[in-house]
Design an enzyme around this catalytic site. Structure first.
Site, PDB file in Angstrom:
ATOM      1  N   GLU A  32     -34.032  44.134  -2.533  1.00 36.68           N
ATOM      2  CA  GLU A  32     -33.687  44.431  -4.131  1.00 36.68           C
ATOM      3  C   GLU A  32     -34.705  44.015  -4.941  1.00 36.68           C
ATOM      4  OE1 GLU A  32     -32.526  45.536  -7.509  1.00 36.68           O
ATOM      5  OE2 GLU A  32     -30.842  46.057  -5.937  1.00 36.68           O
ATOM      6  N   GLU A  34     -34.548  44.084  -8.535  1.00 32.61           N
ATOM      7  CA  GLU A  34     -34.190  43.359  -9.764  1.00 32.61           C
ATOM      8  C   GLU A  34     -33.082  42.161  -9.146  1.00 32.61           C
ATOM      9  OE1 GLU A  34     -33.278  45.684 -12.969  1.00 32.61           O
ATOM     10  OE2 GLU A  34     -34.617  47.454 -12.337  1.00 32.61           O
ATOM     11  N   GLY A  37     -26.431  43.206  -6.793  1.00 35.07           N
ATOM     12  CA  GLY A  37     -25.224  43.935  -7.295  1.00 35.07           C
ATOM     13  C   GLY A  37     -25.742  45.008  -8.011  1.00 35.07           C
ATOM     14  N   GLY A 178     -23.252  62.599 -25.627  1.00 32.56           N
ATOM     15  CA  GLY A 178     -22.487  62.962 -24.328  1.00 32.56           C
ATOM     16  C   GLY A 178     -21.215  62.133 -24.502  1.00 32.56           C
ATOM     17  N   SER A 179     -20.250  62.664 -23.928  1.00 35.85           N
ATOM     18  CA  SER A 179     -18.820  62.063 -23.999  1.00 35.85           C
ATOM     19  C   SER A 179     -18.182  62.034 -22.806  1.00 35.85           C
ATOM     20  CB  SER A 179     -17.992  62.956 -24.928  1.00 35.85           C
ATOM     21  OG  SER A 179     -17.683  64.275 -24.365  1.00 35.85           O
ATOM     22  N   ALA A 181     -17.895  59.376 -19.323  1.00 36.68           N
ATOM     23  CA  ALA A 181     -17.046  57.818 -19.328  1.00 36.68           C
ATOM     24  C   ALA A 181     -17.956  56.862 -20.147  1.00 36.68           C
ATOM     25  CB  ALA A 181     -17.191  57.672 -17.839  1.00 36.68           C
ATOM     26  N   ASP A 308     -25.354  57.061  -5.161  1.00 33.79           N
ATOM     27  CA  ASP A 308     -25.809  57.920  -6.443  1.00 33.79           C
ATOM     28  C   ASP A 308     -26.959  58.787  -6.065  1.00 33.79           C
ATOM     29  OD1 ASP A 308     -23.752  56.407  -7.966  1.00 33.79           O
ATOM     30  OD2 ASP A 308     -25.254  55.608  -9.527  1.00 33.79           O
ATOM     31  N   ALA A 316     -18.878  53.829  -8.278  1.00 32.71           N
ATOM     32  CA  ALA A 316     -19.119  52.512  -7.393  1.00 32.71           C
ATOM     33  C   ALA A 316     -18.250  52.555  -6.219  1.00 32.71           C
ATOM     34  CB  ALA A 316     -18.799  51.219  -8.279  1.00 32.71           C
ATOM     35  N   HIS A 441      11.675  49.122 -13.032  1.00 27.96           N
ATOM     36  CA  HIS A 441      12.055  49.125 -14.443  1.00 27.96           C
ATOM     37  C   HIS A 441      12.196  47.610 -14.975  1.00 27.96           C
ATOM     38  CE1 HIS A 441      13.584  50.730 -18.216  1.00 27.96           C
ATOM     39  NE2 HIS A 441      14.594  49.726 -18.169  1.00 27.96           N
TER      40      HIS A 441
END
Length: 462
Positions: A32, A34, A37, A178-179, A181, A308, A316, A441
């Site tokens: 990693e 950085e 996570g 951009g709309s 998430a 990704d 995720a 309920h």
């Protein structure tokens, strides 16, 4: 140092794969550059949810009178809200450090480059290079904020999601391009904080991957909160004067000038596959993503990719599932490949959005004869008691066989409800079986049963 598995990248794909590999008895290392996570934990999923919770609490206080409670002299401390978000992320990152130690996983800090003969070269922050080898190497390098050629980010007043999570002061005005998430979550947060937000979307509907009914409902709610929405629009020339930006927005009705302190680019992500050695090893890519088989093996034996950087939803929970399947296959197990038609998607604006499977439009395009049920939360006793009557559950069934094709929810806490549908689809549950499954309920989840009843002409509470 020699390992059974080296994983490059410690996001929700990488660290989950590392833990599963260790559980299976494989000597594992994770690299990693950085923080452990990855983006999700440090600059995405977790800190954004902390910000959104603060916005939600602030809205509750603003509407406390509706619950019979009087609150005086309240305000939102923007810096403290940002600090809480960062603290939440930092604490979660420490939790990943603990999990690495617990599972005896070697953590290597630095920038990795793939090399020949299943080796990885790692350059640390002191520019010292070390070489590691493994029988299997998994690429899980994630993605970053995508830049439009016409909207270059300067990290000051034209920013991506990382900067939006750590601004020093609350902007008075913001344009969000951009709309999806990311865009609508930040639109909700900054609007709740008192920022004048303009949301610019190139396509005809906001949250364009969602069912059109969900898109219309979210647009109605965001406009009610004061968010300005420009659809079928694109950002053009940007001028700056006295630290104020003036953007030309190209709309169907001509050009419109919008002033803002900050422009946030939320037009998607770009996989991190550059400069990691793919070309030297001749690992195949297409459209900026690494090509893999059902078990995430690349075209070069011993090299794998998850998350990704491969085709599929950049989520995720998908990366985590891919990582588990990848290492289980390496360990000689026979895991079932992922059904990418049964991946839940969640958006955490207010009201929340959750969906899985086909939209109504997609189901019709595939030639299905449909039974569609819809139950509004305005008819839900639990939603009324909670003060969240906005939204609905919409469920789509194949009329001939009763197959559950898709579900689309918008409302309070619906991200906690969608797993029922995912499990039902996995088990090939029919509409009749959901209808006859007794739901408690009063709960929000009753809406799943009621929407199904509506699809079959048996709805009681409408």
């Amino acid at each position: 140092m020699n390992f059974d598995i080296i994983i490059i990248g410690s996001g929700p794909g990488g660290y989950v794969a590392a833990i599963r590999a260790s559980q299976l008895g494989l000597k594992t290392a994770i690299i990693e550059k950085e923080s452990l996570g990855g983006i999700c934990l440090n600059w995405g999923c977790i800190p954004t949810k902390a910000l959104l919770k603060s916005a939600q609490v602030f809205e509750y206080i603003q509407h406390a009178d509706e619950f019979g409670i009087s609150v005086k002299d309240y305000s939102a401390n923007f810096q403290n809200i940002i600090s809480r978000s960062r603290d939440t992320a930092n604490n979660m990152s420490k939790g990943i450090q603990f999990l690495m130690k617990k599972n005896k996983i070697t953590v290597i800090n630095g920038t990795a480059t793939l090399a020949q003969n299943k080796t990885v070269k790692v350059l640390d922050d002191k520019q010292k290079e070390s070489t590691y080898s493994a029988k299997h190497i998994i690429i899980s390098t994630g993605a970053r904020s995508r830049e439009l050629p016409s909207l270059k980010q300067n990290k000051k007043n034209i920013i991506g999601y990382r900067e939006a999570l750590s601004l020093k002061t609350r902007p008075k005005s913001m344009i969000i391009v951009g709309s999806g998430a990311i865009g609508v979550e930040f639109a909700y947060f900054y609007n709740a904080m008192g920022t004048q937000v303009t949301l610019v979307e190139y396509l005809p509907n906001i949250v364009p991957n969602e069912d059109k009914d969900v898109s219309k409902e979210l647009e109605k709610n965001l406009k009610k909160k004061g968010v300005k929405i420009l659809k079928e629009s694109s950002i053009g020339k940007i001028d700056e004067k006295d630290k104020q930006l003036s953007a030309t927005i190209n709309t169907n009705n001509g050009q419109e000038k919008v002033d803002a302190d900050i422009i946030l680019s939320a037009v998607g992500i770009t996989p991190n596959i550059e400069n990691i050695g793919l070309e030297a090893l001749k690992i195949a890519t297409d459209a900026g993503r690494i090509l893999v088989d059902s078990y995430y093996q690349t075209n070069v034996p011993g090299y794998y990719a998850i998350g990704d950087v491969v085709p599929g939803p950049a989520l995720a929970h998908v990366a985590s599932a891919e990582g588990i399947i990848c290492v289980e296959k390496i360990a000689g197990h026979n895991p079932e490949p992922i059904d990418y038609n049964n991946i839940p998607g969640c958006t955490y604006c207010s009201p929340e959005i959750a969906s899985v499977g086909l939209t109504e439009e997609q189901a019709k395009e595939k030639g299905h004869e449909l039974k569609i049920g819809k139950f509004p939360f305005s008819a839900s006793g639990k939603a009324s008691a909670a003060g969240h009557k906005e939204g609905f559950v919409k469920i789509i069934y194949d009329a001939k066989y009763g197959e559950l094709l898709g579900a689309h929810m918008i409302g309070y806490n619906v991200t906690e409800m969608i797993a029922e549908i995912v499990a039902a689809k996995k088990l090939e549950t029919t509409g009749h079986e959901i209808l006859k499954s007794i739901h408690p309920h009063p709960t929000m989840s009753e809406a799943v049963m009621e929407a199904t009843a509506d699809a079959y002409g048996e709805v009681i509470h409408l």
